[in-house]
Design a protein around this motif. Structure first.
Motif, PDB file in Angstrom:
ATOM      1  N   HIS A  59       1.474  11.512 -10.494  1.00 58.47           N
ATOM      2  CA  HIS A  59       0.435  12.507 -10.228  1.00 58.47           C
ATOM      3  C   HIS A  59       0.074  13.350 -11.450  1.00 58.47           C
ATOM      4  CE1 HIS A  59      -2.090  15.184  -7.964  1.00 58.47           C
ATOM      5  NE2 HIS A  59      -1.363  16.231  -8.292  1.00 58.47           N
ATOM      6  N   LYS A  60       1.043  13.667 -12.274  1.00 58.13           N
ATOM      7  CA  LYS A  60       0.785  14.538 -13.428  1.00 58.13           C
ATOM      8  C   LYS A  60       0.702  13.771 -14.742  1.00 58.13           C
ATOM      9  CE  LYS A  60       2.829  18.697 -11.397  1.00 58.13           C
ATOM     10  NZ  LYS A  60       3.822  19.789 -11.564  1.00 58.13           N
ATOM     11  N   SER A  61       0.565  12.455 -14.639  1.00 58.07           N
ATOM     12  CA  SER A  61       0.496  11.652 -15.856  1.00 58.07           C
ATOM     13  C   SER A  61      -0.885  11.018 -16.011  1.00 58.07           C
ATOM     14  CB  SER A  61       1.556  10.531 -15.815  1.00 58.07           C
ATOM     15  OG  SER A  61       1.148   9.493 -14.947  1.00 58.07           O
ATOM     16  N   ARG A  62      -1.103  10.409 -17.160  1.00 57.24           N
ATOM     17  CA  ARG A  62      -2.394   9.771 -17.429  1.00 57.24           C
ATOM     18  C   ARG A  62      -2.577   8.489 -16.603  1.00 57.24           C
ATOM     19  NH1 ARG A  62       0.822   8.457 -21.864  1.00 57.24           N
ATOM     20  NH2 ARG A  62       0.914   6.242 -22.427  1.00 57.24           N
ATOM     21  N   ILE A  75      -4.909   8.017 -12.526  1.00 54.03           N
ATOM     22  CA  ILE A  75      -6.203   7.443 -12.194  1.00 54.03           C
ATOM     23  C   ILE A  75      -6.074   5.964 -11.813  1.00 54.03           C
ATOM     24  CG2 ILE A  75      -6.748   6.878 -14.600  1.00 54.03           C
ATOM     25  CD1 ILE A  75      -9.681   7.462 -13.947  1.00 54.03           C
ATOM     26  N   TYR A  76      -5.113   5.267 -12.443  1.00 51.76           N
ATOM     27  CA  TYR A  76      -4.925   3.845 -12.162  1.00 51.76           C
ATOM     28  C   TYR A  76      -4.230   3.629 -10.819  1.00 51.76           C
ATOM     29  CZ  TYR A  76      -5.915   3.693 -17.159  1.00 51.76           C
ATOM     30  OH  TYR A  76      -6.500   3.865 -18.400  1.00 51.76           O
ATOM     31  N   THR A  77      -3.181   4.393 -10.547  1.00 55.08           N
ATOM     32  CA  THR A  77      -2.460   4.219  -9.286  1.00 55.08           C
ATOM     33  C   THR A  77      -3.323   4.676  -8.104  1.00 55.08           C
ATOM     34  OG1 THR A  77      -1.383   6.387  -9.615  1.00 55.08           O
ATOM     35  CG2 THR A  77      -0.188   4.442 -10.342  1.00 55.08           C
ATOM     36  N   TYR A 104       0.834  -1.210   0.000  1.00 54.76           N
ATOM     37  CA  TYR A 104       0.000   0.000   0.000  1.00 54.76           C
ATOM     38  C   TYR A 104       0.868   1.261   0.000  1.00 54.76           C
ATOM     39  CZ  TYR A 104      -3.576   3.323   1.640  1.00 54.76           C
ATOM     40  OH  TYR A 104      -4.423   4.391   1.767  1.00 54.76           O
ATOM     41  N   LEU A 105       1.883   1.279   0.856  1.00 56.42           N
ATOM     42  CA  LEU A 105       2.792   2.439   0.903  1.00 56.42           C
ATOM     43  C   LEU A 105       3.547   2.593  -0.417  1.00 56.42           C
ATOM     44  CD1 LEU A 105       4.160   2.035   4.550  1.00 56.42           C
ATOM     45  CD2 LEU A 105       2.489   3.709   3.730  1.00 56.42           C
ATOM     46  N   GLY A 106       3.888   1.455  -1.029  1.00 54.96           N
ATOM     47  CA  GLY A 106       4.529   1.504  -2.340  1.00 54.96           C
ATOM     48  C   GLY A 106       3.604   2.088  -3.399  1.00 54.96           C
ATOM     49  N   LEU A 107       2.326   1.725  -3.313  1.00 53.90           N
ATOM     50  CA  LEU A 107       1.339   2.275  -4.249  1.00 53.90           C
ATOM     51  C   LEU A 107       1.159   3.774  -4.036  1.00 53.90           C
ATOM     52  CD1 LEU A 107      -1.399  -0.523  -4.209  1.00 53.90           C
ATOM     53  CD2 LEU A 107       0.058   0.120  -6.135  1.00 53.90           C
ATOM     54  N   MET A 108       1.221   4.211  -2.772  1.00 54.48           N
ATOM     55  CA  MET A 108       1.143   5.645  -2.493  1.00 54.48           C
ATOM     56  C   MET A 108       2.295   6.398  -3.143  1.00 54.48           C
ATOM     57  SD  MET A 108      -0.088   6.238   1.459  1.00 54.48           S
ATOM     58  CE  MET A 108       0.255   7.995   1.260  1.00 54.48           C
ATOM     59  N   LEU A 109       3.485   5.827  -3.036  1.00 49.07           N
ATOM     60  CA  LEU A 109       4.660   6.444  -3.666  1.00 49.07           C
ATOM     61  C   LEU A 109       4.496   6.490  -5.178  1.00 49.07           C
ATOM     62  CD1 LEU A 109       7.534   7.583  -3.484  1.00 49.07           C
ATOM     63  CD2 LEU A 109       8.387   5.225  -3.502  1.00 49.07           C
ATOM     64  N   LEU A 110       4.006   5.384  -5.737  1.00 50.92           N
ATOM     65  CA  LEU A 110       3.792   5.320  -7.185  1.00 50.92           C
ATOM     66  C   LEU A 110       2.737   6.337  -7.619  1.00 50.92           C
ATOM     67  CD1 LEU A 110       4.600   3.784  -9.755  1.00 50.92           C
ATOM     68  CD2 LEU A 110       2.762   2.162  -9.268  1.00 50.92           C
ATOM     69  N   MET A 111       1.704   6.494  -6.793  1.00 52.11           N
ATOM     70  CA  MET A 111       0.662   7.479  -7.084  1.00 52.11           C
ATOM     71  C   MET A 111       1.250   8.887  -7.131  1.00 52.11           C
ATOM     72  SD  MET A 111      -2.873   8.195  -4.972  1.00 52.11           S
ATOM     73  CE  MET A 111      -1.956   8.550  -3.459  1.00 52.11           C
TER      74      MET A 111
END
Length: 206
Positions: free
Chosen positions: A20-23, A26-28, A9-16
């Motif tokens: 942040h400024k890419s298409r 919405i997926y992350t 989950y924390l890894g997904l937060m970092l990936l999000m």
């Protein structure tokens, strides 16, 4: 059991944050929301009830990606999720008049900000007012339970809800205050997703 999941989950937060400024944002962002619902549901019993409420949070979060186009639908989803949470809280706490202090104060402050034009709610006005009242009631209920029971479950739950509540104060500024700085969005996401993680993990301590 939950250790690898919240590390993911924390890894997904970092990936999000990185997307942040890419298409791909919405997926992350959606994956993060699915993750906190999954963490809650992995705890049997009360976890399933939390999972239902948090599924509405995840739906609302997804709809908010589309900003003003789907804003009212996202707000409605969050209202439903918080009403489910308040229903869960009623298993532990009888609703008392003093729990409405914070919601009433929130309504007064929001009304002042709206009348002075500090926040521009436009067609979202009724939804924002209802949501603010329900969220404040849910948050204050967690604080009352934490003070009443002084148990790790309620303490972590109140902390998570507190972060969620504060994130929405920033969200109000980010969405409805004209020319608000873009960095507020990063604060919103950080506080909200950490808050959701704590709410989901709190069920382990029940």
């Amino acid at each position: 059991m939950h250790f690898p999941i919240y590390i993911i989950y924390l890894g997904l937060m970092l990936l999000m944050g990185l997307t942040h400024k890419s298409r791909y944002f919405i997926y992350t962002k959606t994956l993060c929301s699915i993750a906190f619902v999954t963490i809650a549901c992995l705890t049997k019993g009360l976890g399933y009830l939390f999972g239902i409420a948090m599924a509405f949070f995840a739906l609302g979060d997804f709809l908010l990606v589309f900003k003003r186009e789907k804003m009212k639908h996202g707000i409605i989803a969050f209202i439903v999720g918080n009403l489910v949470m308040i229903g869960i809280f009623s298993l532990y706490l009888k609703l008392m008049p003093y729990q409405f202090i914070l919601p009433v104060v929130a309504m007064i402050i929001l009304t002042i900000l709206d009348e002075k034009g500090i926040v521009v709610l436009e067609e979202d006005r009724p939804y924002v007012f209802v949501y603010s009242f329900i969220l404040a009631l849910a948050f204050f209920s967690t604080v009352v339970m934490a003070v009443t029971y002084n148990h790790p479950f309620f303490n972590v739950l109140a902390l998570g809800y507190g972060l969620y509540f504060v994130s929405d104060l920033f969200e109000l500024a980010y969405v409805y205050v004209p020319a608000s700085p873009k960095w507020i969005g990063a604060i919103v996401l950080t506080l909200y997703y950490i808050g959701m993680l704590l709410i989901a993990l709190s069920v382990m301590l029940a």
